[in-house]
Design a protein around this motif. Structure first.
Motif, mmCIF file in Angstrom:
data_model
loop_
_atom_site.group_PDB
_atom_site.id
_atom_site.type_symbol
_atom_site.label_atom_id
_atom_site.label_comp_id
_atom_site.label_asym_id
_atom_site.label_seq_id
_atom_site.Cartn_x
_atom_site.Cartn_y
_atom_site.Cartn_z
ATOM 1 N N LYS A 163 96.765 47.929 44.091
ATOM 2 C CA LYS A 163 96.866 46.531 44.818
ATOM 3 C C LYS A 163 95.741 46.634 45.762
ATOM 4 N N ARG A 164 95.442 45.479 46.482
ATOM 5 C CA ARG A 164 94.555 45.246 47.518
ATOM 6 C C ARG A 164 95.189 44.562 48.507
ATOM 7 N N SER B 212 98.182 42.480 49.750
ATOM 8 C CA SER B 212 99.440 42.237 48.730
ATOM 9 C C SER B 212 99.233 41.644 47.512
ATOM 10 N N ASP B 213 97.746 41.659 47.017
ATOM 11 C CA ASP B 213 97.548 41.110 45.900
ATOM 12 C C ASP B 213 97.572 42.364 44.849
ATOM 13 N N LEU C 298 96.614 44.020 41.611
ATOM 14 C CA LEU C 298 95.350 44.003 40.634
ATOM 15 C C LEU C 298 95.562 44.379 39.007
#
Length: 414
Positions: A201-202, A204-205, A207
């Protein structure tokens, strides 16, 4: 002789084993000429201490290109030693290789890595209190592996790379006798074959999601390996029989020397032996292979336990020795079951000296494994210190046609 045929067979087996051993009389003579009575006593008992030693001389040409010459003492890839934490070295490198394949998803070594569970005895990791942002990542795991040889960091990278990928990549690189079969936590062979699902993740995204994996390929365990004359099992019961290492991790010393050389000198490494890493990856590795625990902010270490020479066996660890500022060891160490191992690239930035050392020694006088009674302090660390010091003193005085430019290894520490 009651059975001359059996005697001849034993002799043939012994000679075959010895024929696999690499020895350089020049190196033996150099070390013995400077050795203390303690060191001579160890050197005179190669079967007791099962030591292996490689000195790699490095000479630069007029373009500063390095040229390597290896010298050996009792080096034999068929003589088993338990590599212990040494397997963290290739695992960390292959984790960095694998993360580079995920860049199309926006994943890099600093991306948050969340480990889930999907099989018996697997555990989750969703935060890391030792990192700057409180989150786990491949970069932070690699850092902890080299700073203090962190076991959990290794387990997580083993799970990320996967047992099958880990071994097949090493075999493809020519390390045919390498074998990494287990985490550093109690698990069965089947449980170690299964590795966890992982999310990157980055913020809250999300990946990338890596599904769980299962290595269905078989290892060659036909060669039986037994060590010692007794051992304690997992229930702390004394078993009056050697300990079986047949299915344990295996990594010959020559492989470790070659891997350290490939990391420190990728431009002088054949493509088949070169790891698929970026220039930034190499700088990152050099930083944490050589950094002292006292120079680390994240993680921050209790230096009474993790003193500066904690993972530096050659020269330094005996008596918790200090490390002069001009000397740096880019290395990885391992210790377990009475075996001690170190593979390193040493630089003296004041005197423009560089060389490599790789060594392993077995210190278990009573022959009992898992009793925590090993002669690390009395024999193992002093052996590494004196062997390293003899080579260093030789390097200080030997003539060089071209002095090395070591500026790329002058790194910034805290």
């Amino acid at each position: 002789m009651k059975n001359p045929i059996a005697a001849l067979l034993i002799l043939a087996i012994t000679n075959a084993a010895m024929s696999q051993e690499k020895n350089d009389p020049w190196l033996d003579s150099l070390i013995r000429s400077q050795a203390s009575p303690f060191l001579l006593n160890v050197l005179n008992q190669p079967d007791t201490f099962q030591y292996q030693f490689i000195y790699t001389k490095i000479d630069r040409d007029k373009n500063n290109k390095p040229h390597f010459k290896n010298y050996y003492l009792h080096v034999n890839k068929d003589r088993y030693f338990n590599p212990a934490s040494m397997v963290k070295l290739p695992t960390a490198l292959l984790a960095l290789e694998k993360i580079n394949k995920l860049k199309e998803y926006g994943v890099d070594k600093y991306s948050t890595m969340l480990t889930d569970s999907a099989y018996d005895r697997q555990t989750k990791v969703v935060w890391d209190s030792t990192s700057a942002d409180g989150m786990p990542s491949v970069a932070h795991y690699v850092k902890k592996i080299f700073l203090v040889s962190d076991n959990d960091a290794y387990n997580r990278l083993y799970e990320f790379v996967g047992q099958q990928t880990l071994n097949e990549r090493l075999w493809k690189m020519g390390y045919k006798d390498a074998r990494i079969t287990r985490r550093f936590v109690t698990m069965t062979e089947d449980q170690n074959r299964h590795t966890n699902p992982i999310r990157f993740k980055r913020y809250s995204d999300l990946l990338y999601i890596q599904p769980p994996a299962n290595n269905k390929k078989n290892f060659d365990f036909s060669k039986k390996i037994f060590v010692g004359n007794a051992h304690y099992n997992r229930e702390d019961s004394l078993i009056k029989a050697p300990m079986d290492f047949t299915t344990h991790n295996n990594f010959p010393l020559e492989y470790l020397q070659q891997i350290i050389q490939a990391v420190m000198f990728p431009g002088a490494t054949p493509s088949s032996k070169r790891f698929r890493l970026t220039p930034d990856d190499y700088r990152f590795l050099w930083q944490y292979m050589s950094e002292k625990p006292s120079e680390s902010e994240f993680p921050s270490y209790d230096t009474s336990e993790y003193f500066d020479s904690y993972t530096k066996f050659f020269f330094f660890k005996a008596n918790k020795g200090s490390i002069p500022p001009e000397l740096r060891s880019f290395n990885k160490t391992g210790w377990s079951y009475g075996f001690l191992t170190d593979a390193c690239y040493i630089v003296d930035l004041k005197n423009n000296v560089e060389f490599m050392l790789s060594g392993t020694i077995y210190t278990n006088k009573d022959g009992v494994l898992n009793d925590d009674k090993y002669e690390y302090e009395q024999t193992g660390y002093p052996w590494f210190k004196e062997m390293g010091t003899i080579i260093y003193n030789f390097e200080l005085q030997r003539p060089r046609t071209f002095m090395p430019d070591l500026s790329e290894f002058k790194l910034q520490y805290k």
